[in-house]
Design an enzyme around this catalytic site. Structure first.
Site, PDB file in Angstrom:
ATOM      1  CG  ASP A  71      -0.299  -0.408   2.512  1.00 34.62           C
ATOM      2  OD1 ASP A  71       0.942  -0.382   2.583  1.00 34.62           O
ATOM      3  OD2 ASP A  71      -1.024  -0.739   3.456  1.00 34.62           O
ATOM      4  CD  GLU A  98      -8.916   1.151   7.590  1.00 34.33           C
ATOM      5  OE1 GLU A  98      -8.984   0.220   8.409  1.00 34.33           O
ATOM      6  OE2 GLU A  98      -8.222   2.165   7.768  1.00 34.33           O
ATOM      7  CG  HIS A 116      -6.013  -2.016   8.687  1.00 37.89           C
ATOM      8  ND1 HIS A 116      -6.198  -0.836   9.365  1.00 37.89           N
ATOM      9  CD2 HIS A 116      -4.676  -2.154   8.585  1.00 37.89           C
ATOM     10  CE1 HIS A 116      -5.032  -0.306   9.654  1.00 37.89           C
ATOM     11  NE2 HIS A 116      -4.080  -1.097   9.201  1.00 37.89           N
ATOM     12  CG  ASN A 154      -9.253  -1.441  11.794  1.00 35.75           C
ATOM     13  OD1 ASN A 154      -8.280  -2.053  11.331  1.00 35.75           O
ATOM     14  ND2 ASN A 154      -9.739  -0.350  11.230  1.00 35.75           N
TER      15      ASN A 154
HETATM   16  C1  GLP Z   1      -0.722   0.192   8.700  1.00 35.13           C
HETATM   17  C2  GLP Z   1      -0.367  -0.466   7.346  1.00 35.13           C
HETATM   18  C3  GLP Z   1      -0.501  -1.952   7.421  1.00 35.13           C
HETATM   19  C4  GLP Z   1       0.099  -2.405   8.738  1.00 35.13           C
HETATM   20  C5  GLP Z   1      -0.786  -1.984   9.870  1.00 35.13           C
HETATM   21  C6  GLP Z   1      -0.202  -2.215  11.236  1.00 35.13           C
HETATM   22  O1  GLP Z   1      -1.689   1.172   8.590  1.00 35.13           O
HETATM   23  N1  GLP Z   1      -1.098   0.007   6.214  1.00 35.13           N
HETATM   24  O2  GLP Z   1       0.119  -2.552   6.300  1.00 35.13           O
HETATM   25  O3  GLP Z   1       0.206  -3.805   8.767  1.00 35.13           O
HETATM   26  O4  GLP Z   1      -1.224  -0.654   9.706  1.00 35.13           O
HETATM   27  O5  GLP Z   1       0.802  -1.302  11.529  1.00 35.13           O
HETATM   28  P1  GLP Z   1       1.855  -1.517  12.671  1.00 35.13           P
HETATM   29  O6  GLP Z   1       2.722  -2.631  12.217  1.00 35.13           O
HETATM   30  O7  GLP Z   1       2.605  -0.211  12.774  1.00 35.13           O
HETATM   31  O8  GLP Z   1       1.107  -1.857  13.898  1.00 35.13           O
END
Ligand code: GLP
Length: 249
Positions: free
Chosen positions: A67, A143, A138, A136
């Site tokens: 992403d 989302e 995702h 959540n």
């Molecule tokens: C972000 C990214 C995801 C990631 C998730 C968790 O928004 N778009 O690809 O896996 O949220 O993030 P983190 O690893 O900082 O907890």
């Protein structure tokens, strides 16, 4: 789903790195799906260390990132393109022509989405997709409510995601409200998936992933339908999950 339970973030990162490295070392031609966020940083650090110490080469490796924020150029310090460059790519010998990240500045974003999926297909699909998980549920930036049939698409980020990611920006108002993300269907086409989770903030997400229903309201739940998923999670992240044996079926 298979589970590898580890003690802490450091062990999660090393076990994930060893897992990835075993593929990098034994494949002639490997396409990785890569994630950003705090979770895979330790994995990337371990890969960099290995590259320096053992000279593992990535000349035969290609990558597709999950992403990117819409509106940030690739050089913006908070873009995922910049994250990948700083946290992995510039430290190993992967060729930049083999690294792919959707552009959040493309003049025609719909076209960018279509081309991204086509390009993944042209590489024969992703061999191993690394995933983190949002609190959540995702995955990528898919989302809650995202269709399980979605290909790469544009999303409006949930308020909880804006809040969670505000820590990387000066204020929440600076977090882009939209992103381009590989869709659920794009992710599910990967031959193998490695999901990483560490810490208390992931407790609810892991509980729902293991014990909840498969529902578009919790995007990661679709992973229960994938034939080859390995979860590497630490004790803290797994603290609320009952019946861990459910994961090893
Ligand atoms: C972000 C990214 C995801 C990631 C998730 C968790 O928004 N778009 O690809 O896996 O949220 O993030 P983190 O690893 O900082 O907890």
């Amino acid at each position: 789903m298979k589970l590898i339970e580890v003690k802490d973030y450091q062990e999660m990162s090393q076990v994930a790195a060893d897992y990835l490295l075993s593929k990098v070392k034994t494949s002639q031609d490997l396409t990785l799906g890569l994630a950003t966020g705090g979770t895979p940083k330790g994995l990337y650090e371990a890969l960099i260390l290995d590259h320096h110490e053992n000279k593992t080469s990535y000349q035969h490796v290609s990558s597709f990132n999950l992403d990117e924020y819409i509106g940030l150029s690739g050089t913006h310090p908070n873009s995922y393109s910049h994250y990948m460059e700083e946290n992995l790519f510039k430290h190993i010998d992967i060729e930049s022509k083999n690294t792919n990240i959707p552009s959040g500045k493309a003049p025609d974003l719909e076209h960018e989405c279509e081309e991204y999926d086509k390009k993944i297909d042209s590489y024969g699909g992703i061999d191993l997709q690394v995933l983190g998980i949002g609190s959540n549920g995702h995955i990528g930036f898919n989302e809650p409510g995202t269709s399980f049939d979605s290909n790469t698409h544009i999303v409006e980020l949930a308020q909880s995601t804006l809040k969670a990611n505000a820590r990387y920006f000066d204020s929440i108002d600076e977090v882009p409200t939209h992103a381009i993300t590989m869709g659920i269907a794009s992710i599910m086409k990967s031959k193998e998936i490695l999901l990483l989770a560490s810490g208390q903030s992931k407790q609810n997400a892991l509980k729902t992933l293991v014990e909840g229903d498969i529902s578009e309201n919790f995007p990661a739940s679709i992973l229960n339908r994938h034939a080859n998923v390995t979860v590497i999670a630490d004790e803290e992240a797994l603290a609320m999950v009952k019946g861990l044996e459910l994961l090893n079926r």
